[in-house]
Write an enzyme that holds these catalytic residues in place. Structure first.
Site, PDB file in Angstrom:
ATOM      1  N   GLY A   1       2.765  13.650  -5.024  1.00 56.59           N
ATOM      2  CA  GLY A   1       2.509  13.332  -6.703  1.00 56.59           C
ATOM      3  C   GLY A   1       1.590  14.727  -6.846  1.00 56.59           C
ATOM      4  CB  THR A   2      -1.060  16.101  -4.804  1.00 52.24           C
ATOM      5  OG1 THR A   2      -1.967  14.898  -4.770  1.00 52.24           O
ATOM      6  CG2 THR A   2      -2.195  17.528  -4.763  1.00 52.24           C
TER       7      THR A   2
ATOM      8  CD  GLN B   1      -2.718   4.802 -10.046  1.00 56.66           C
ATOM      9  OE1 GLN B   1      -2.439   3.917  -9.730  1.00 56.66           O
ATOM     10  NE2 GLN B   1      -3.167   5.543  -9.078  1.00 56.66           N
TER      11      GLN B   1
ATOM     12  CB  CYS C   1     -23.387   5.514  -2.431  1.00 52.55           C
ATOM     13  SG  CYS C   1     -24.200   5.305  -3.896  1.00 52.55           S
TER      14      CYS C   1
END
Lengths: 463, 463
Positions: A69-70, A177, A320
């Site tokens: 997909g990228t 998606q 984080c």
């Protein structure tokens, strides 16, 4: 062991597995060759293209298979930009696109072009008219996702396509998606998708380019895939991708309804089970299987590890968890809390028991992470040490998310209502999370200013 | 049914199949994720990288997996050129590289750079000193295949690497055809390969970039594969590629010796079984499994179809098989006959019976194609109609290979020894095949000149 990260990669659908196995024997040869093995491979490739094109809603000769997909996004954007280079070198994207789109925009800028990011509201949705306002006479291309990969919000693709059509600008839709759930509505010009998001194998992306769209493939010439996707095709994977797309579409309506109920359960229960939580994303116009929430005073990485130990695989847009120390650009663009962020995306077949099991362990896991970090235990600040007119400065320099917010929450009670607290922080997440904390806790976010080191964030106590 | 086109794509090795199946269950998740499925995928990816690096002869952190050998070449060349952009924008390649390399050179030229093609001799091998002579102060990169994909000739990679090292220029080696047989010797800087050439799956290429080589990946930024190969990795395929590379290497010495004997059989027998054949490529320094020959007066496409009907899958560099109507650039660079070209590349496991079966049917197939085309039946021209001092003109305009050569062969006997025949042809292959026919038939090729339509090729009868 429940896996709740289908939006990263879905486990292989049984139909994909079956088609992959079958075509390992029939589909290894070069479909461009004239001998029988090549002809067999060509038949498989043609059939896969027809099936995938039907699911996408385009002609087979408008569709090519890419290695991911990228790559479909990288190559599709570059090809569409180049095809309209005479018009200009301006690209319009939303602020919440996949990184493959935003990095394409950055590459365009590095090469001398420009781009405009269309803002989103707090649900992650672009505003009506947002694209129309961003389009310019030199706009070569606009890109918009069908639905957001981090928070699930569906975008108004048909409306934006209409805005683009009126301006004569092609619209590329990143349908990664949503394609497994249904075709993309509206008058899009290009469409990209990724098979491993719908239960197909890795190694297959789709790129559709409508006839009449100006397109000039970039990079060295290659005859494969109409010159739009160089390299020997991974035929068994392509066959598996097409077969599984057809299969998931047949199950889509029923499975979407079922998963939507489970997601509703999470959306409703999490704020009741866990204090100081913000559920993000549009509550209605959304992907059926994905829900995202953020927990105050929680370190995303610790939370993921704790959930993993409890048997649940989820992902997080918290800074984080990332080596870059930057919170997700999606959460940032939405202006919502990033700390303690959890994305739950349910693969097909997830059971109610899987979800209730998650809801059973989540409160304890969050509480234990908060306890480790010394987070404030009560939801309201203590007023014990309040002093009229006081201004308090908290030095959180060198401390990473969520510590700056935890320290802010701990001291807010030490100033009187109307008093100020300033947090010094050099953590990028503070810029997002301190205002988000203020919104959640009904405190007033006064603003930020550069400090000698880091940034000073000032908050006025309201409650 | 013997398949003799391993140089296009080899059937899946049993170890590849096994590894692929095993990792469909373990290797579908995102190896960048922290949860257990991601960690398992990461372990598989790391192990595959270590195994492949060991086979290549580089460090694991020097090796990335790409979606194909073509992409490894495209991206590797672009990255290496960009990394040394300050030095200049000149590329050196051999004239017989894979089209992915030559198209990269063309793309460089289209973008304002330049390239030099190093010539090859009649065996397809670059001359010692050929690269040294082509290197310039502004040369950013040199590229050379380890062995030729159409004729099997091994290139003097170690010597060329030394020439490049002396000039301070990195050498990229396209090892697509040879990596399954052994590591590439010599001081190369970059190396590209393709798994489906050694019996691995489609969808996996290798790109190795030695530490210290200046390299700047092109295109939009992406974190995967050290930033050198964007997109979600096709992990099951990567695992299968690495496992099968290790497996074929263990069998390589024995299998190479065995296939080399079968190739020797073809090299020795074909010229005895079929009149008017040229076996091309270096007879000794060559790939063990590949042999190429060309048959006069034969149309490549008809020949492939006839062999296919007889049960044998081979490929051809004849122009007659290609939609471009141009003969293979490799045969052209070598200056050898392109008509009736047949490449036989034996997959591992090919039996002696497969090969003798091929040798049994080949003479009849070639004879029948020649008969269909009305080719001259005897090897020597008839002298019946010879006229002293005559010059004959044959109009072959609008006729495709091998007709112009057939018509030449038919009329050569009508002029006396010392007389001239001129063939008018607008077929691109004639430029290659008429001189090659002269060399094979010991006639003198006088030269070509532009005609009103097409080109006039003149031949002096010597025998």
């Amino acid at each position: 062991m429940p896996y709740f990260d289908a939006a990263s990669a879905a486990p292989l659908h049984p139909v994909a597995r079956q088609a992959l196995l079958a075509s390992l024997d029939e589909g290894w040869a070069d479909p461009a060759r004239l001998y029988r093995e090549g002809r067999r491979a060509r038949l498989l490739l043609d059939a896969a293209r027809e099936a995938a094109a039907e699911a996408v809603g385009c002609r087979p000769d408008e569709l090519v298979f890419t290695p991911s997909g990228t790559r479909a996004l990288h190559d599709g954007i570059a090809g569409a930009l180049s095809g309209r280079r005479r018009v200009g070198r301006h690209l319009v994207v939303s602020a919440v696109e996949h990184s493959a789109v935003l990095q394409s925009a950055a590459a365009l800028e590095a090469a001398g072009g420009t781009f405009t990011e269309v803002a989103v509201d707090r649900t992650g949705r672009v505003a009506p008219g947002g694209y129309a306002a961003a389009l310019r006479p030199d706009t070569a291309l606009a890109a918009l996702q069908s639905a957001n990969h981090e928070v699930g919000t569906a975008q108004p693709v048909a409306e934006v396509a209409e805005e683009c059509r009126a301006a004569g600008v092609p619209l590329l839709v990143d349908a990664a998606q949503s394609l497994g759930w249904g075709p993309v509505e509206g008058g899009w010009s290009l469409l990209a998708a990724s098979a491993h998001k719908w239960g197909g194998p890795s190694g297959v992306g789709l790129l559709a380019v409508r006839k009449g769209v100006r397109y000039a493939a970039q990079g060295p010439a290659d005859e494969r895939e109409s010159g739009r996707a160089p390299g020997f095709p991974d035929l068994p994977a392509v066959v598996a991708a097409a077969a599984s797309l057809r299969a998931v579409r047949q199950e889509a309506a029923a499975e979407a309804a079922r998963l939507r109920e489970l997601v509703e359960l999470i959306r409703a229960r999490v704020p009741r089970l866990v204090p100081e939580v913000e559920v993000v994303g549009d509550p209605v116009r959304r992907l059926p299987h994905l829900v995202t929430f953020s927990c105050l005073y929680v370190d995303g990485e610790t939370l993921l590890h704790a959930l993993d130990r409890a048997g649940f695989s989820v992902s997080s847009g918290s800074s984080c968890t990332s080596s870059t120390l930057r919170p997700s650009h999606v959460l940032r663009a939405m202006g919502v809390l990033s700390e303690g962020n959890v994305r739950v995306s349910l693969p097909r077949g997830t059971t109610r028991e899987d979800v209730t099991g998650f809801l059973d362990v989540l409160p304890g896991v969050v509480a234990s992470v908060r306890e480790q970090l010394g987070a404030p235990s009560g939801p309201a600040p203590s007023e014990a040490a309040a002093q009229a007119g006081a201004e308090l400065v908290v030095d959180s320099l060198g401390k990473r998310c969520p510590i700056p917010v935890i320290e802010l929450a701990k001291v807010i009670g030490e100033v009187p209502v109307g008093g100020l607290v300033t947090v010094l922080s050099d953590d990028e997440a503070a810029r997002l999370d301190i205002p988000a904390w203020c919104a959640m806790r009904e405190q007033e976010y006064v603003g930020e200013r550069p400090a000698e080191t880091g940034v000073a964030y000032t908050v006025r106590r309201r409650v």
